[in-house]
Design an enzyme around this catalytic site. Structure first.
Site, short mmCIF file in Angstrom:
data_model
loop_
_atom_site.label_atom_id
_atom_site.label_comp_id
_atom_site.label_asym_id
_atom_site.label_seq_id
_atom_site.Cartn_x
_atom_site.Cartn_y
_atom_site.Cartn_z
CG ASP A 8 -1.63 1.29 1.45
OD1 ASP A 8 -2.35 1.71 0.54
OD2 ASP A 8 -1.45 1.90 2.53
CG MET A 9 1.16 3.65 -3.11
SD MET A 9 2.95 3.48 -3.26
CE MET A 9 3.42 5.20 -3.38
CB THR A 42 -2.08 2.69 -4.72
OG1 THR A 42 -2.64 3.90 -4.24
CG2 THR A 42 -2.05 2.73 -6.26
N GLY A 43 -5.06 2.46 -3.78
CA GLY A 43 -6.41 2.86 -4.13
C GLY A 43 -6.41 3.96 -5.16
CE LYS A 200 -5.17 -0.63 -1.72
NZ LYS A 200 -4.21 0.03 -0.81
CG ASN A 226 -7.81 0.81 1.17
OD1 ASN A 226 -7.22 0.93 2.25
ND2 ASN A 226 -7.44 1.44 0.08
#
Length: 277
Positions: A8-9, A42-43, A200, A226
């Site tokens: 994830d970012m 990432t979202g 994800k 998420n």
């Protein structure tokens, strides 16, 4: 041997200044050199992470990938080649947009296509959060998205800083629309809506399958709800120290460090290189 690390970012790989720490950079570059697939999951749009890919040395690199929009698209870094898409139907996006206008008119709305972000009611708080993260957008001049009717949409998110209000929004949306979408929450500020079959975790596993990598050969590192699907789907699910309670309770491993202190490097050193911190 772990062959793919999905990261994830925001609030995971990036510190609170929206930067990748030098230690994280050096450890991830070593892993990439050793043949590990380092995948930003990432979202956000894949377009917003291009500078981060440069930092990691995999910008415009063949056979390196980004999973973006919470699994809504898989993109090869070389030539930004989209290799897989799972979109959200326009009628659902429009209904969610309208619910936000009716119940939360003060909120900022983000509508993502594959290569554009359209935003309504952009406030200074959103600008301050998004600009350091390399996010670019087109501001809507009126609260209407009918012009996107024939354009594939990957997701819609609403900025609501209060978690109780985000949960209430989800209840309203499911009452009015039904269970036709997947809901996640991120960064302590967003409620996010994707295709019902997309998250994800599905994005990470789809990419792993394309690369001939088994689920048990994957690592996922995250901090927010998420990220849960990939943390639960991976061979090892890792929570950074600053993760929320839900993520901390589901992770196989909890880092001693947070996003400001090289948590990703800690996880990669431990599971790829068997180093004890």
């Amino acid at each position: 041997m772990y062959k793919l690390v999905a990261i994830d970012m925001d609030e995971t790989l990036l510190n609170d200044d929206a930067e990748i720490t030098p230690k994280n950079v050096s450890v991830l570059k070593k892993a990439i050199k050793d043949g590990v697939k380092v995948v930003l999951n990432t979202g956000r749009s894949y377009l917003s992470v291009q500078e981060n890919l440069k930092t990691l040395g995999i910008y415009q690199t063949k056979d390196q990938y980004v999973v973006s929009f919470n699994g809504g698209a898989i993109v090869e870094n070389k030539d930004l080649k989209v290799v897989h898409v799972e979109g959200l139907a326009f009628d659902i996006v429009k209904q969610l947009f309208d619910i936000s206008l009716r119940y939360y008119p003060e909120s900022c709305i983000h509508v993502y296509t594959l290569d554009e972000l359209y935003m309504w009611n952009v406030n200074q708080d959103e600008k301050d959060y998004l600009q350091p993260r390399g996010v670019e957008w087109t501001e809507l001049q009126e609260p209407n998205i009918d012009f996107l009717k024939d354009t594939p949409i990957t997701k819609i998110i609403i900025n609501i800083n209060d978690m109780d209000k985000r949960l209430a929004f989800n209840e309203i949306a499911r009452k009015e629309i039904g269970d036709k979408f997947k809901t996640t929450y991120s960064s302590g500020r967003y409620i996010e809506f994707n295709n019902i079959s997309t998250d994800k975790g599905t994005g990470m596993l789809k990419l792993a399958e394309m690369l001939g990598i088994k689920p048990e050969e994957t690592i996922a590192i995250g901090d927010n709800s998420n990220d849960l699907p990939m943390i639960e789907a991976a061979g090892v699910g890792v929570a950074v120290r600053n993760a929320n309670e839900q993520v901390l309770s589901k992770a196989d491993y909890i880092c001693k460090r947070d996003n400001n202190h090289d948590a990703v490097a800690e996880a990669v050193d431990k599971f790829i290189y068997n180093k004890i911190d």
